[in-house]
Design a protein around this motif. Structure first.
Motif, short mmCIF file in Angstrom:
data_model
loop_
_atom_site.label_atom_id
_atom_site.label_comp_id
_atom_site.label_asym_id
_atom_site.label_seq_id
_atom_site.Cartn_x
_atom_site.Cartn_y
_atom_site.Cartn_z
N THR A 112 0.68 -1.39 -0.08
CA THR A 112 -0.20 -0.33 0.20
C THR A 112 0.55 1.23 -0.11
O THR A 112 2.52 1.38 0.31
CB THR A 112 -0.45 -0.14 1.56
N LYS A 154 -15.13 1.85 8.42
CA LYS A 154 -14.56 1.14 6.93
C LYS A 154 -13.03 1.94 6.56
O LYS A 154 -12.13 0.97 6.09
CB LYS A 154 -15.62 0.58 5.52
N ILE A 155 -12.81 3.24 6.23
CA ILE A 155 -11.75 3.32 5.97
C ILE A 155 -10.93 3.19 7.43
O ILE A 155 -9.44 3.54 6.04
CB ILE A 155 -12.42 5.36 5.86
N TYR A 157 -10.26 1.05 8.99
CA TYR A 157 -9.63 -0.26 9.45
C TYR A 157 -8.89 -0.62 8.36
O TYR A 157 -7.86 -1.23 8.20
CB TYR A 157 -11.26 -1.06 8.85
N ASP A 158 -9.12 0.07 7.03
CA ASP A 158 -8.50 0.00 5.70
C ASP A 158 -6.88 0.16 5.72
O ASP A 158 -6.43 0.23 5.40
CB ASP A 158 -9.54 -0.01 3.61
N GLU A 159 -6.84 1.50 6.38
CA GLU A 159 -5.65 2.45 6.58
C GLU A 159 -5.23 2.45 7.82
O GLU A 159 -3.85 2.57 7.33
CB GLU A 159 -6.42 4.21 6.03
N PHE A 162 -5.59 -2.32 9.62
CA PHE A 162 -5.18 -3.44 9.53
C PHE A 162 -3.82 -3.16 9.25
O PHE A 162 -3.19 -4.51 9.13
CB PHE A 162 -6.44 -4.36 8.62
#
Length: 220
Positions: A112, A154-155, A157-159, A162
């Motif tokens: 990423t 969700k943002i 969690y993703d950024e 996680f």
């Protein structure tokens, strides 16, 4: 209550002592080290608890570090109290560098695009606070007319979460392993010295009691 403070601390003092405990972090570290050395368990089992506590500080489970460390120590058959004490490896002075290292490692492993260290450090605490507010809002929405919104979580969690979770594994294992390797001989040496001191004191007390008994016999 017996252990209740006589005078309630003002809020500013509670916040200040969280970031800078009374006596400073050096004294706090010495206290934790002293307690670890005096735990009544084998050096290996105490060191496994230390491993669990230190590794936990590289996880994003803020607010659950005690529980996480206790579970890991239990699974590893380590000393649970040592694990709880070792979570102080993560504190307001170390959380930022730990977070930056973990997230950069996570970005690397996941492929990423990563932000700069300064950007990560500035936004890390704020993003966790925003996630907490979002969780609180969604929980309250179950009992009110408010709309549940999972987009911001969700943002997060993703950024953040996680990448932090994945990236913290390697540096966490490295730091925990180093602490384990260092702890075993130090704890063993401390326990051996402490055992010798206790035996010397017991021998001195027996010798004193023997002299007292002999003195009484002569008097009689």
């Amino acid at each position: 209550m017996v252990f209740k403070r006589r005078e309630k601390r003002p809020l500013w003092q509670v916040v200040f002592e969280f970031f800078w405990p009374r006596g400073g972090w050096t004294r706090a570290a010495q206290y934790v080290r002293h307690r670890l050395h005096r735990l009544p368990d084998t050096p290996e089992k105490i060191a496994r608890g230390i491993f669990a506590g230190v590794f936990t500080t590289f996880t994003p489970f803020y607010g659950l570090h005690f529980l996480t460390a206790a579970i890991i120590a239990f699974v590893m058959r380590g000393n649970v109290l040592a694990a709880l004490l070792a979570t102080f490896f993560g504190n307001p002075l170390t959380y930022v560098p730990i977070g930056v290292i973990s997230m950069r490692m996570g970005y690397f492993l996941l492929g990423t695009p990563a932000h700069s260290d300064d950007h990560i450090a500035r936004s890390l605490g704020g993003k966790f606070m925003d996630a907490g507010e979002a969780l609180k809002h969604n929980f309250m929405a179950m009992f009110t007319d408010a709309t549940v919104d999972w987009h911001s979580l969700k943002i997060f969690y993703d950024e953040v979460f996680f990448p932090y979770l994945i990236g913290g594994i390697i540096p966490g294992l490295v730091a925990a392993t180093i602490c384990y390797i260092i702890s075993v001989p130090l704890i063993r040496a401390y326990q051996k010295r402490r055992s010798g001191v206790i035996k010397a004191k017991l021998a001195a007390l027996k010798a004193k009691a023997k002299r007292s008994a002999e003195a009484r016999q002569k008097t009689d």
